[in-house]
Design a protein around this motif. Sequence first.
Motif, PDB file in Angstrom:
ATOM      1  N   UNK A 309       0.803  -1.225   0.000  1.00 12.65           N
ATOM      2  CA  UNK A 309       0.000   0.000   0.000  1.00 12.65           C
ATOM      3  C   UNK A 309       0.831   1.267   0.000  1.00 12.65           C
ATOM      4  N   UNK A 310       0.144   2.382  -0.208  1.00  9.87           N
ATOM      5  CA  UNK A 310       0.837   3.676  -0.288  1.00  9.87           C
ATOM      6  C   UNK A 310       0.252   4.710   0.676  1.00  9.87           C
ATOM      7  N   UNK A 311      -0.596   4.273   1.622  1.00  9.06           N
ATOM      8  CA  UNK A 311      -1.277   5.230   2.509  1.00  9.06           C
ATOM      9  C   UNK A 311      -0.361   5.688   3.635  1.00  9.06           C
ATOM     10  N   UNK A 312       0.446   6.682   3.358  1.00 10.69           N
ATOM     11  CA  UNK A 312       1.302   7.233   4.409  1.00 10.69           C
ATOM     12  C   UNK A 312       1.133   8.742   4.425  1.00 10.69           C
ATOM     13  N   UNK A 313       1.104   9.287   5.640  1.00 12.92           N
ATOM     14  CA  UNK A 313       0.960  10.722   5.833  1.00 12.92           C
ATOM     15  C   UNK A 313       2.159  11.441   5.210  1.00 12.92           C
ATOM     16  N   UNK A 314       1.902  12.507   4.464  1.00  6.42           N
ATOM     17  CA  UNK A 314       2.962  13.181   3.706  1.00  6.42           C
ATOM     18  C   UNK A 314       4.066  13.726   4.609  1.00  6.42           C
ATOM     19  N   UNK A 315       3.686  14.403   5.707  1.00  9.74           N
ATOM     20  CA  UNK A 315       4.691  14.997   6.602  1.00  9.74           C
ATOM     21  C   UNK A 315       5.573  13.911   7.219  1.00  9.74           C
ATOM     22  N   UNK A 316       4.938  12.799   7.621  1.00 10.67           N
ATOM     23  CA  UNK A 316       5.672  11.691   8.220  1.00 10.67           C
ATOM     24  C   UNK A 316       6.641  11.086   7.190  1.00 10.67           C
ATOM     25  N   UNK A 317       6.155  10.949   5.976  1.00 11.85           N
ATOM     26  CA  UNK A 317       6.968  10.370   4.904  1.00 11.85           C
ATOM     27  C   UNK A 317       8.204  11.244   4.639  1.00 11.85           C
ATOM     28  N   UNK A 318       7.969  12.539   4.510  1.00 11.85           N
ATOM     29  CA  UNK A 318       9.079  13.454   4.215  1.00 11.85           C
ATOM     30  C   UNK A 318      10.104  13.428   5.343  1.00 11.85           C
ATOM     31  N   UNK A 319       9.635  13.378   6.591  1.00 10.58           N
ATOM     32  CA  UNK A 319      10.585  13.386   7.706  1.00 10.58           C
ATOM     33  C   UNK A 319      11.427  12.102   7.727  1.00 10.58           C
ATOM     34  N   UNK A 320      10.836  10.975   7.362  1.00 12.25           N
ATOM     35  CA  UNK A 320      11.596   9.712   7.308  1.00 12.25           C
ATOM     36  C   UNK A 320      12.675   9.795   6.219  1.00 12.25           C
ATOM     37  N   UNK A 321      12.297  10.303   5.064  1.00  3.33           N
ATOM     38  CA  UNK A 321      13.259  10.395   3.956  1.00  3.33           C
ATOM     39  C   UNK A 321      14.358  11.410   4.284  1.00  3.33           C
ATOM     40  N   UNK A 322      13.969  12.520   4.956  1.00  4.75           N
ATOM     41  CA  UNK A 322      14.925  13.582   5.276  1.00  4.75           C
ATOM     42  C   UNK A 322      15.940  13.168   6.342  1.00  4.75           C
ATOM     43  N   UNK A 323      15.496  12.371   7.330  1.00  3.39           N
ATOM     44  CA  UNK A 323      16.355  11.855   8.396  1.00  3.39           C
ATOM     45  C   UNK A 323      17.718  11.417   7.870  1.00  3.39           C
ATOM     46  N   UNK A 324      17.656  10.595   6.840  1.00  6.53           N
ATOM     47  CA  UNK A 324      18.830   9.967   6.256  1.00  6.53           C
ATOM     48  C   UNK A 324      19.708  11.019   5.577  1.00  6.53           C
ATOM     49  N   UNK A 325      19.062  11.968   4.862  1.00  3.30           N
ATOM     50  CA  UNK A 325      19.821  12.990   4.160  1.00  3.30           C
ATOM     51  C   UNK A 325      20.642  13.815   5.141  1.00  3.30           C
ATOM     52  N   UNK A 326      20.050  14.071   6.351  1.00  3.49           N
ATOM     53  CA  UNK A 326      20.735  14.880   7.347  1.00  3.49           C
ATOM     54  C   UNK A 326      21.904  14.139   7.979  1.00  3.49           C
ATOM     55  N   UNK A 327      21.825  12.794   7.944  1.00  2.91           N
ATOM     56  CA  UNK A 327      22.923  12.000   8.522  1.00  2.91           C
ATOM     57  C   UNK A 327      24.187  12.045   7.659  1.00  2.91           C
ATOM     58  N   UNK A 328      24.012  12.436   6.389  1.00  2.00           N
ATOM     59  CA  UNK A 328      25.162  12.368   5.469  1.00  2.00           C
ATOM     60  C   UNK A 328      26.117  13.531   5.629  1.00  2.00           C
TER      61      UNK A 328
END
Length: 328
Positions: A309-328
Motif C-alpha cells: 500500500x501507499x497510505x502514508x501521511x505526507x509529513x511523516x513520509x518526508x521526515x523519514x526520507x529527510x532523516x537519512x539525508x541529514x545523517x550524510x
Amino acid sequence: MNQIPTLHDAYCAHARIKPVIKNTPLLIDSGLAKITGAESIHYKLECLQETGAFKVRGAANKILSLDPGQRQKGVITFSTGNHGKAVAHVAAGQGVKAVVCLSEHVPSYRADIIKNLGARVSIKGKSQDEAEKNYYEIMASRGHIPVVPFDDPFIIAGQGTIALEILEKLPATDVLMVQLSGGGLMAGIAMVAKSINPGIRIIGLSIQQSPALLESVKAGAPVEVDEKDTIADSLLGGIGIDNRFTLKMVKNLVDEHVVISEEEIKDGIRYLFEHQRLIVEGAGVIGVSAMLGNKIDVTGKRVVTVLTGSSINTAEYISIVQDKLQQR
Ligand SMILES: *Cc1c(COP(=O)(O)O)cnc(C)c1O
C-alpha cells in the motif's frame, strides 16, 4: 461459502473483481538482487492499486457476491484504514450504503479519506478490539451486512488473486515474502501459491510492535498483544479471539517467519524512494526491509514481495526520507 477457500475460489474471485481492480505491475529490482545475491527480486505493486492498497480485492469479492436483498441492507466494517477505504470505494461504486468503524489510533487523515469516499465513519475505542465492539453494536441495531477485514473466505480468496497474477507473470517464483497482520493477505496468497506449486517457499513478515498473528501461531491459539505505535500502522490489530480461517491457514502454509524493527521499516521506505522512486507505506516495505537487513537468505532465488500500500501521511513520509539525508 463458509469453509477454507480453495484455488477454485480464487479463480472465481479473479473473474468477479476484474472490472473493479487493477492487475498491478510486477517490477524487477536488479540493484537489490545484486546486493543480496538473489537471482532476481520482484515487487508486486499493490501500492498502485485502486484506493492505494490491495484491500480492494477482498472487499470487491465480498460485496460483488452479495444478493440484492443483502445489498439493500448496506454493509458495515471495522478497519485500521485501508480496508475501510476499500469497502467505502467498492460499496459506493455499487450503490450500496457503507458504515466504517475505526479506533482512535487510526490517523485522522485516514478517517477523512473514508468519509470522502462516501461512507459513514464511527470512531470509538482505543484499540482495534474496541472498534470491533462498536461495530457489533451498530450491526445488531441496524442490520447491516458485515464485511470483515480478513477472517472471511471471500476476503481471503480476493487477496489470493494477487498470487494468481504473480505466478502468471513469473511462474518460476521460488520465494514469496508476505506481510502478516490479520492474515487475510497471507492466507490467500499462500493458499494459491502452494496449490499451484507446493515448492514455493513462503516467508511471513511481522513487525516487532504488533506481532499478534506470529504470537498466535506459536501459541496455537489467538493471542492478544499490546499494540505499540508503529510507522507500519496498517499492520496493527489482533486476529480476533474467535478466529476461524486465517490462523489455521497461516500456521499450515508459512515456511518461515521474520520480525522487522521500526528502524528497518524506515530503511525500506528510504530504499524504495531512493532506488525505485516508489512511495510505499511502512506496512508495504517490510519485505524489502527483511532483505536489506539480511534477515533472510535469498541467494540464487527468484523472490517476490508485495508492496501492499501507499497510505502514508505526507509529513511523516518526508521526515523519514529527510532523516537519512541529514545523517550524510
Ligand atoms: C491490511 C494490510 C496488510 C496486512 O493484511 P492482513 O490481511 O491484515 O494480514 C498489509 N499491508 C497493508 C498496506 C495493509 O493495508
